[in-house]
Design a protein around this motif. Structure first.
Motif, short mmCIF file in Angstrom:
data_model
loop_
_atom_site.label_atom_id
_atom_site.label_comp_id
_atom_site.label_asym_id
_atom_site.label_seq_id
_atom_site.Cartn_x
_atom_site.Cartn_y
_atom_site.Cartn_z
N GLU A 136 -15.36 -26.82 -10.36
CA GLU A 136 -14.74 -25.76 -10.49
C GLU A 136 -13.27 -25.17 -10.81
O GLU A 136 -12.25 -25.03 -11.36
N ASP A 137 -13.62 -25.33 -9.38
CA ASP A 137 -11.94 -24.75 -8.57
C ASP A 137 -11.51 -25.02 -7.24
O ASP A 137 -12.13 -25.66 -7.26
N ARG A 294 -17.53 -23.52 -7.41
CA ARG A 294 -17.53 -22.66 -8.54
C ARG A 294 -16.50 -21.43 -9.07
O ARG A 294 -15.73 -21.35 -7.82
N THR A 295 -15.71 -21.36 -9.84
CA THR A 295 -15.66 -20.43 -10.11
C THR A 295 -15.43 -19.01 -9.65
O THR A 295 -14.53 -18.59 -8.72
N ASP A 296 -16.12 -18.54 -9.76
CA ASP A 296 -16.58 -17.29 -8.82
C ASP A 296 -16.25 -17.29 -6.93
O ASP A 296 -15.98 -16.08 -6.96
N GLY A 299 -12.72 -18.09 -6.57
CA GLY A 299 -12.02 -17.40 -6.83
C GLY A 299 -12.25 -15.94 -5.17
O GLY A 299 -11.82 -14.98 -4.92
#
Length: 430
Positions: A136-137, A294-296, A299
């Motif tokens: 996702e990221d 994962r994005t979270d 991040g």
């Protein structure tokens, strides 16, 4: 005339600094470099190694041939594709072009449309996500170890990292995984044994103090026999705790040639929340640490203060983007080289110098796919040729094995075969 008398005729420094060859050399070399060349040449004349009348000519030749860096290009004739001592992955032509393009001012952290500051390395991130849709990221840092350190710091500083004892590896040059993780302020919670770790070991260890579960690919060794390990598919049954998978080698997708080497896409779809890997191994790019997930979770890593300390520069970002978005990198080409073509190339060199060709298995190197042979061929030369090859021009690094000097062309670009042949001929003449 005595040697002492001849020293009086050595040109003075101010005269040598005014030579046309020295004047033009200032476009490429700093004043301290020029003066050191002059002083070294004058010393040679004082010792009688050269005559006073030769000083100017020797200085001009030394400045003309002096390289911008003391690092010497080397033809890798070892058969080891990712050779750590030779800088790991050689860059593709596209990546080299990207380095040149990024050497000046570039929009590495600027949106040219709005004129406002933008996220750093957007293009490299987009290239990685396009090449690995399971992520996702993405985030790029300066090397693989930094990616792992950032992950454990952001997710588990002051808390526990649960990891199998069989995966607490030493990654080279004396750097050990436990030491790296301890430096982040996280506490290691070791589970299982050296050869066997089960799901219940992880499940029993997880508690309020758990920051993350860490799954490490022991890329530079193998343990066979009475063994057991836990897959990512099993680990994802443990809810509420991020799973970090350190892959090491940098494959983004499966490679049939290396069936036991983990890749980012499979790791993410199997349950990893974030994967970390190196950019200069099987991916074939510049030194970089790659984070996908994962994005979270990504991040949290990107926002951590440590991310600033381990961020990569514009040159590595440009080369990484070009590597991921371009065609097969030299590492990939060398891994998948046709053994029949390798034999033809080796025989051409062997026939020219009266040598023999012998079967020779190459290796992935860089801690990747230990024990996996890469079938090929090598030119067999006398062992004493190895040193002359290393010190020649071009420098050639062969493999010395079983009393012979072996020249494996797997990692030598075919366009350099003539240069390699000339180097071999020069080494054998002496």
């Amino acid at each position: 005339m005595t040697q002492t008398d001849r020293r009086r005729f050595i040109p003075r420094t101010d005269h040598l600094l005014s030579l046309p060859a020295v004047q033009s050399a200032r476009e490429h070399h700093g004043e301290h470099v020029i003066r050191s060349v002059i002083q070294a040449t004058q010393e040679r004349a004082r010792r009688g190694e050269i005559g006073p009348e030769e000083v100017s000519e020797v200085i001009a030749a030394a400045l003309q041939t002096r390289r911008a860096t003391t690092l010497r290009p080397v033809l890798n004739a070892t058969g080891v594709v990712v050779h750590t001592n030779l800088g790991r992955a050689p860059l593709s032509p596209n990546a080299v072009d990207a380095l040149v393009a990024a050497s000046g001012y570039v929009d590495v952290e600027l949106d040219l449309t709005t004129g406002a500051r933008s996220r750093r390395g957007v293009a490299a991130r987009e290239a990685l996500l396009a090449a690995c849709p399971a992520a996702e990221d993405a985030l790029v840092v300066n090397n693989g170890a930094a990616a792992l350190v950032l992950a454990t710091t952001a997710l588990a500083a002051g808390r526990e990292v649960v990891v199998s004892r069989g995966e607490l590896i030493e990654i080279g040059a004396g750097f050990r995984l436990p030491d790296l993780i301890a430096s982040t302020g996280a506490r290691l919670r070791e589970v299982g044994t050296t050869n066997r770790t089960h799901f219940r070991d992880y499940a029993d260890a997880v508690g309020p103090e758990t920051g993350c579960l860490l799954k490490v690919h022991p890329s530079n060794f193998r343990v066979d026999g009475f063994t057991a390990s836990v897959s990512l598919d099993e680990l994802r049954q443990i809810r509420g705790v991020p799973i970090v998978a350190d892959l090491g080698s940098g494959l983004l997708a499966p490679d049939p040639l290396l069936p036991d080497e983990p890749d980012a896409a499979t790791a993410l779809t199997s349950g990893a929340d974030v994967v970390t890997a190196s950019g200069d191994k099987l991916l074939g790019g510049p030194q970089a640490g790659i984070v996908l997930g994962r994005t979270d979770v990504v991040g949290r890593m990107a926002r951590h203060p440590l991310a600033r300390a381990v961020r990569t520069d514009k040159l590595a970002l440009a080369a990484l983007e070009a590597t991921v978005a371009g065609g097969p990198a030299p590492v990939v080409q060398a891994l998948h080289a046709d053994p029949d073509r390798l034999r033809v190339r080796a025989e051409r060199i062997a026939d020219a110098v009266g040598a023999s060709v012998v079967p020779h298995d190459g290796r992935v190197g860089g801690g990747g796919a230990p024990g996996v042979p890469l079938p090929g061929w090598a030119v067999r030369l006398p062992e004493e040729a190895a040193r002359r090859l290393r010190l020649g021009d071009p420098a050639v690094l062969p493999r010395v094995h079983d009393g012979a000097c072996l020249i494996d062309v797997r990692c030598v670009p075919e366009a350099d075969d003539d240069r390699l042949l000339r180097a071999v001929e020069a080494a054998l003449k002496h």
